[in-house]
Design a protein around this motif. Sequence first.
Motif, PDB file in Angstrom:
ATOM      1  N   ASP A 119       0.834  -1.192   0.000  1.00 52.65           N
ATOM      2  CA  ASP A 119       0.000   0.000   0.000  1.00 52.65           C
ATOM      3  C   ASP A 119       0.876   1.251   0.000  1.00 52.65           C
ATOM      4  OD1 ASP A 119      -2.296  -1.552   0.140  1.00 52.65           O
ATOM      5  OD2 ASP A 119      -2.326  -1.519   2.336  1.00 52.65           O
ATOM      6  N   PRO A 120       0.483   2.307  -0.713  1.00 50.65           N
ATOM      7  CA  PRO A 120       1.257   3.547  -0.676  1.00 50.65           C
ATOM      8  C   PRO A 120       1.204   4.182   0.713  1.00 50.65           C
ATOM      9  CG  PRO A 120      -0.810   3.876  -1.837  1.00 50.65           C
ATOM     10  CD  PRO A 120      -0.703   2.399  -1.590  1.00 50.65           C
ATOM     11  N   LEU A 121       2.248   4.932   1.034  1.00 55.60           N
ATOM     12  CA  LEU A 121       2.341   5.612   2.328  1.00 55.60           C
ATOM     13  C   LEU A 121       2.355   7.114   2.088  1.00 55.60           C
ATOM     14  CD1 LEU A 121       2.819   5.153   5.426  1.00 55.60           C
ATOM     15  CD2 LEU A 121       5.256   5.443   4.939  1.00 55.60           C
ATOM     16  N   PRO A 122       1.423   7.881   2.718  1.00 57.82           N
ATOM     17  CA  PRO A 122       1.490   9.341   2.589  1.00 57.82           C
ATOM     18  C   PRO A 122       2.843   9.864   3.045  1.00 57.82           C
ATOM     19  CG  PRO A 122      -0.559   8.655   3.642  1.00 57.82           C
ATOM     20  CD  PRO A 122       0.301   7.437   3.572  1.00 57.82           C
ATOM     21  N   GLY A 123       3.343  10.902   2.381  1.00 63.07           N
ATOM     22  CA  GLY A 123       4.657  11.445   2.696  1.00 63.07           C
ATOM     23  C   GLY A 123       4.709  12.158   4.029  1.00 63.07           C
ATOM     24  N   PRO A 124       5.917  12.503   4.498  1.00 64.40           N
ATOM     25  CA  PRO A 124       6.052  13.190   5.790  1.00 64.40           C
ATOM     26  C   PRO A 124       5.240  14.473   5.885  1.00 64.40           C
ATOM     27  CG  PRO A 124       8.198  12.495   4.975  1.00 64.40           C
ATOM     28  CD  PRO A 124       7.229  12.246   3.869  1.00 64.40           C
ATOM     29  N   ALA A 125       5.148  15.222   4.799  1.00 61.43           N
ATOM     30  CA  ALA A 125       4.424  16.498   4.840  1.00 61.43           C
ATOM     31  C   ALA A 125       2.928  16.314   5.039  1.00 61.43           C
ATOM     32  CB  ALA A 125       4.679  17.279   3.546  1.00 61.43           C
ATOM     33  N   ALA A 126       2.426  15.095   4.780  1.00 66.85           N
ATOM     34  CA  ALA A 126       0.989  14.825   4.926  1.00 66.85           C
ATOM     35  C   ALA A 126       0.617  14.380   6.339  1.00 66.85           C
ATOM     36  CB  ALA A 126       0.566  13.758   3.922  1.00 66.85           C
ATOM     37  N   MET A 127       1.592  14.300   7.223  1.00 67.74           N
ATOM     38  CA  MET A 127       1.337  13.827   8.592  1.00 67.74           C
ATOM     39  C   MET A 127       1.701  14.897   9.605  1.00 67.74           C
ATOM     40  SD  MET A 127       2.648   9.865   8.458  1.00 67.74           S
ATOM     41  CE  MET A 127       2.244   8.806   7.068  1.00 67.74           C
ATOM     42  N   GLU A 128       1.024  14.844  10.761  1.00 70.45           N
ATOM     43  CA  GLU A 128       1.292  15.786  11.844  1.00 70.45           C
ATOM     44  C   GLU A 128       2.491  15.337  12.668  1.00 70.45           C
ATOM     45  OE1 GLU A 128      -0.310  18.614  12.484  1.00 70.45           O
ATOM     46  OE2 GLU A 128      -1.736  18.343  10.832  1.00 70.45           O
ATOM     47  N   VAL A 146       9.330  12.608  14.661  1.00 68.36           N
ATOM     48  CA  VAL A 146       8.295  11.698  14.182  1.00 68.36           C
ATOM     49  C   VAL A 146       7.134  12.499  13.612  1.00 68.36           C
ATOM     50  CG1 VAL A 146       6.690   9.848  14.817  1.00 68.36           C
ATOM     51  CG2 VAL A 146       8.927  10.003  15.952  1.00 68.36           C
ATOM     52  N   ARG A 147       6.632  12.063  12.464  1.00 68.30           N
ATOM     53  CA  ARG A 147       5.382  12.564  11.891  1.00 68.30           C
ATOM     54  C   ARG A 147       4.488  11.348  11.725  1.00 68.30           C
ATOM     55  NH1 ARG A 147       6.130  17.820  10.404  1.00 68.30           N
ATOM     56  NH2 ARG A 147       4.169  17.837   9.254  1.00 68.30           N
ATOM     57  N   ARG A 148       3.257  11.401  12.256  1.00 67.78           N
ATOM     58  CA  ARG A 148       2.495  10.162  12.425  1.00 67.78           C
ATOM     59  C   ARG A 148       1.009  10.349  12.166  1.00 67.78           C
ATOM     60  NH1 ARG A 148       1.214   6.676  17.861  1.00 67.78           N
ATOM     61  NH2 ARG A 148       0.087   8.594  18.317  1.00 67.78           N
ATOM     62  N   ILE A 149       0.403   9.273  11.633  1.00 64.48           N
ATOM     63  CA  ILE A 149      -1.045   9.106  11.607  1.00 64.48           C
ATOM     64  C   ILE A 149      -1.352   7.860  12.420  1.00 64.48           C
ATOM     65  CG2 ILE A 149      -3.070   8.590  10.195  1.00 64.48           C
ATOM     66  CD1 ILE A 149      -1.660   9.985   7.856  1.00 64.48           C
ATOM     67  N   TYR A 158       3.770   6.304   9.851  1.00 66.56           N
ATOM     68  CA  TYR A 158       4.596   7.388  10.370  1.00 66.56           C
ATOM     69  C   TYR A 158       5.932   7.442   9.648  1.00 66.56           C
ATOM     70  CZ  TYR A 158       6.161   3.278  12.912  1.00 66.56           C
ATOM     71  OH  TYR A 158       6.580   2.014  13.207  1.00 66.56           O
ATOM     72  N   TRP A 159       6.581   8.583   9.817  1.00 62.30           N
ATOM     73  CA  TRP A 159       7.920   8.827   9.284  1.00 62.30           C
ATOM     74  C   TRP A 159       8.828   9.236  10.429  1.00 62.30           C
ATOM     75  CZ3 TRP A 159       9.317   8.108   4.167  1.00 62.30           C
ATOM     76  CH2 TRP A 159       8.268   7.895   3.271  1.00 62.30           C
ATOM     77  N   VAL A 160      10.075   8.808  10.369  1.00 65.52           N
ATOM     78  CA  VAL A 160      11.036   9.084  11.434  1.00 65.52           C
ATOM     79  C   VAL A 160      12.352   9.546  10.818  1.00 65.52           C
ATOM     80  CG1 VAL A 160      12.273   8.134  13.413  1.00 65.52           C
ATOM     81  CG2 VAL A 160      10.009   7.259  12.845  1.00 65.52           C
ATOM     82  N   LEU A 217      12.631   7.842   7.120  1.00 61.39           N
ATOM     83  CA  LEU A 217      12.280   6.433   6.994  1.00 61.39           C
ATOM     84  C   LEU A 217      10.817   6.295   7.374  1.00 61.39           C
ATOM     85  CD1 LEU A 217      13.460   3.588   6.413  1.00 61.39           C
ATOM     86  CD2 LEU A 217      13.746   3.328   8.890  1.00 61.39           C
ATOM     87  N   GLY A 218      10.018   5.736   6.473  1.00 60.20           N
ATOM     88  CA  GLY A 218       8.584   5.612   6.696  1.00 60.20           C
ATOM     89  C   GLY A 218       8.180   4.199   7.075  1.00 60.20           C
ATOM     90  N   PHE A 219       7.101   4.098   7.875  1.00 58.28           N
ATOM     91  CA  PHE A 219       6.621   2.810   8.375  1.00 58.28           C
ATOM     92  C   PHE A 219       5.105   2.720   8.227  1.00 58.28           C
ATOM     93  CE2 PHE A 219      10.469   3.748  10.641  1.00 58.28           C
ATOM     94  CZ  PHE A 219      11.045   2.550  11.030  1.00 58.28           C
TER      95      PHE A 219
END
Length: 256
Positions: A119-128, A146-149, A158-160, A217-219
């Motif tokens: 599944d695609p992962l929204p980029g860091p800018a799309a997360m709080e 961390v930027r996370r949904i 999330y992205w770290v 790095l996205g998870f």
Amino acid sequence: MAYFERLGPGTFRPTEHVSGAWDESTQHIGPALGLLVHAVELDLAARREDPMVVSRLSYEVLGVVPIDVVDVHVEVIRPGRTIELVEVTYGHGDRTGIRLRAWLQQPRDTAAIAGDCFDPLPGPAAMESWDPTSVWGGGFLASAQVRRISDGPGRSRYWVRTDVPLLEGEDVSDLARAAALVDIADGMAVREDPATVLYPNIDLTAHLVRAPVGEWLGFDTRVTFGPGGLGLTSSVIHDETGPLGTVAQSLTVRPR
């Protein structure tokens, strides 16, 4: 200040940024996982001139490690022209705390048939932005951006990244930097309050289809607790260009 300072060819001192989430007097294993990848890459560069790439990183967590000087030892377990298995140990005194076995392969051009079903992962800018210290203590989690949904208990995307260098005064690869972050998955998709349930991981295995690029790095992570004290954290990992592979962590689940 970096996560580690080199004291000798295979000797390192962890800094305050390495302190753990479950016990701040011991190391969070995250930075150590990156240091061991760096050791694999330095050993490879010293032995071979032809390219090899990492396809699997399998870590066994054999015990806690104090925030003190550690020794790293590299050994080629299965040498080969196109495939190698390399083992690295991370120990304090006469006790081994982490063992890594890494499969390396000779790269080939498979761009024409490359593809995935993740599944695609929204980029860091799309997360709080999310502050992991709202749940966890320790220097390592405090060093992470961390930027996370959060999609509910045990499910997060999330992205770290981190501004803290892995090793003082040395350049390290994007793969080593990413490896220092993969163990964070266990704490980013919280299924139960860690004040009431302990669930540290006893291993970590990453299967890779390519090397990461860039700082983020996205998870895409799911945490599962079984009925008999066993748990599993499963993640698909990404960089900003797409998926890289998967990470799995076996958990020991212990209500307090």
